[in-house]
Design an enzyme around this catalytic site. Structure first.
Site, PDB file in Angstrom:
ATOM      1  N   HIS A  92      -2.103  -9.268  11.735  1.00 43.44           N
ATOM      2  CA  HIS A  92      -2.828  -8.683  12.745  1.00 43.44           C
ATOM      3  C   HIS A  92      -3.754  -9.439  13.552  1.00 43.44           C
ATOM      4  CE1 HIS A  92      -0.647  -5.009  11.852  1.00 43.44           C
ATOM      5  NE2 HIS A  92      -1.204  -4.929  10.640  1.00 43.44           N
ATOM      6  N   ASN A 105      -1.737   6.570   6.870  1.00 37.53           N
ATOM      7  CA  ASN A 105      -0.789   5.524   7.410  1.00 37.53           C
ATOM      8  C   ASN A 105       0.664   5.688   7.236  1.00 37.53           C
ATOM      9  OD1 ASN A 105      -0.527   2.857   9.206  1.00 37.53           O
ATOM     10  ND2 ASN A 105      -0.094   2.215   7.283  1.00 37.53           N
ATOM     11  N   LYS A 117       0.662  -1.146   0.017  1.00 43.19           N
ATOM     12  CA  LYS A 117      -0.082  -0.061  -0.100  1.00 43.19           C
ATOM     13  C   LYS A 117       0.872   1.357   0.136  1.00 43.19           C
ATOM     14  CE  LYS A 117      -1.118  -0.674   4.897  1.00 43.19           C
ATOM     15  NZ  LYS A 117      -0.749  -2.108   4.866  1.00 43.19           N
TER      16      LYS A 117
END
Length: 446
Positions: free
Chosen positions: A189, A144, A121
């Protein structure tokens, strides 16, 4: 606490890292009553906020549930799990809990291109930002990646290009992006989510309210079963029926857009199947936004990739050199070899080494057997690596410099030296950045 209770209609910002600091400053600038809160005894930005805003009410060392349940709204930083007991009590009491990204989306006065995914990303976000700038737009790039979203707000912006993590999307209900994508999905995660499905369903929230969705047709999990965007644009490196596709039947391979060959991959500085997928995703996002194709292609051809992330440095004696110093685990190195391998047909020399963190390097054996002609190992855990890769054509180096020299000496004509160490750097360097810079300096000196 009496001062806190004296406030009415106040907002609570939880977490005082970069994101929380930006949220506090934004809300105060809007004239809101703000209470800042952090679980740490000494929050990173607390002293700066106190100096700038002496009247700011700030609670450190834990979350105060009585303050939270009486808030008008809670802005939770990405590192704070929404499952935290005190936050859940506030949610049960009807207090809205949002991310800084939700606050940003409500305040943004320019359209948003939104990008998430388990991998790549940052690369795609940066590339789309460069494409927008090449096309003459004032683009703000962050989220982010780099600058927190709320620090990007400006009346003189044409487009916001935002990298968003699943943590940021958890408390973002209505992003309303002009164009949005989930680049890919892989397990990550899982300490934060109850299930793998919970993780990727969170990623899908990036599509909420979007006008156009860019879909990776090569990744089933990146394709929501229900999607309410008015328009969808597909991309594929596997030759699937997409608007943006990689044609691997041509030599050299071609990037195809809506049936027209626009660019051959030998014109790109970024190499490997993963980067061709990134290129197609960026083109699809820019096209969905309405960027000029010629401008996008110009930006794409000049884009070198991000520092230390499978970054092409230069070619010397028809050997390409790649710096993937951020490849600090076997998964990252495996991905780098899978991406670059088809380009070089068993002509890759791979540099591995450093602090192995108890990794199982045997995982790399299949991709090494398929794509690598020689492995050079160095550093603290080279004995472990050599044992795990028993049977591979492998040499050991006594220093980082010697490892580089051996890799260059063993490189094949029209091959590549790939520095993707699969280890942490702390036996020799302060971090992966310093390690990557050392590699780049040696390449540049050739």
């Amino acid at each position: 606490m009496s001062q806190v209770n004296a406030l009415t209609n106040y907002h609570v910002v939880i977490g005082l890292g970069k994101t929380g600091d930006s949220a506090v400053r934004h809300l105060l600038a809007q004239g809101e009553n703000v209470i800042a809160m952090d679980t740490r005894e000494e929050a990173p930005f607390a002293s700066e906020l106190r100096a700038t805003y002496p009247d700011l009410q700030l609670i450190e060392g834990g979350l105060d549930a009585s303050v939270l349940i009486n808030a008008a709204r809670i802005i939770a930083s990405p590192g704070i799990p929404l499952a935290t007991d005190e936050i859940q009590r506030a949610i049960d009491a009807g207090v809205p809990v949002v991310s800084d990204i939700q606050v940003f989306a409500e305040a943004a006065n320019a359209p948003i291109i939104a990008i998430t995914g388990s991998n790549a990303k940052s690369t795609v976000t940066t590339l789309v930002g460069e494409m927008a700038k090449q096309c003459g737009l004032k683009a703000a790039v962050g989220g982010n990646l780099g600058t927190p979203a709320l620090e990007l707000l400006n009346s003189d912006i044409d487009v916001y290009v935002m990298e968003l993590s699943s943590f940021q999307l958890e408390a973002t209900e209505h992003l309303n992006a002009k164009v949005a994508t989930v680049l890919n999905i892989s397990p990550d995660h899982l300490d934060r989510y109850d299930s793998y499905e919970g993780y990727y369903q969170t990623k899908y929230k990036i599509f909420n309210g979007c006008e156009k969705a860019v879909i990776n047709l090569d990744d089933n999990l990146a394709q929501p079963k229900t999607l309410n965007c008015p328009e969808q644009i597909g991309f594929s490196i596997d030759g699937k029926g997409a608007d943006f596709v990689l044609d691997r039947t041509a030599q050299p391979w071609q990037l195809i857009v809506e049936g027209d060959a626009l660019l051959s991959v030998d014109q790109l500085k970024i190499k490997g199947l993963h980067n061709y997928s990134n290129a197609l995703a960026a083109l699809a996002l820019g096209h969905g936004f309405g960027l000029d194709m010629d401008g996008m292609l110009k930006a794409l051809k000049s884009f070198p990739g991000l520092d230390h992330r499978c970054q092409w440095i230069k070619q010397v004696d028809e050997v390409d050199f790649y710096n993937d110093s951020k490849g600090t685990n076997v998964g990252a190195t495996e991905a780098a070899l899978k991406g670059l391998g088809p380009e070089y047909a068993k002509r890759i020399v791979l540099m591995l080494g450093g602090v192995g963190k108890d990794a199982d390097f045997k995982v790399l054996r299949p991709v090494i057997d398929q794509y690598v002609s020689k492995v050079i190992v160095y550093g603290q855990d080279q004995d472990i690596i050599a044992k795990d890769l028993s049977g591979v054509d492998l040499d050991r180096a006594e220093s980082f410099e010697q490892a580089f020299e051996m890799a260059y000496r063993n490189a094949d004509h029209k091959g590549a030296v790939v520095f993707s160490p699969a280890c942490a750097s702390f036996d020799m360097f302060s971090g992966f950045e310093a390690r990557g810079e050392a590699f780049k300096s040696m390449v540049e000196a050739l």
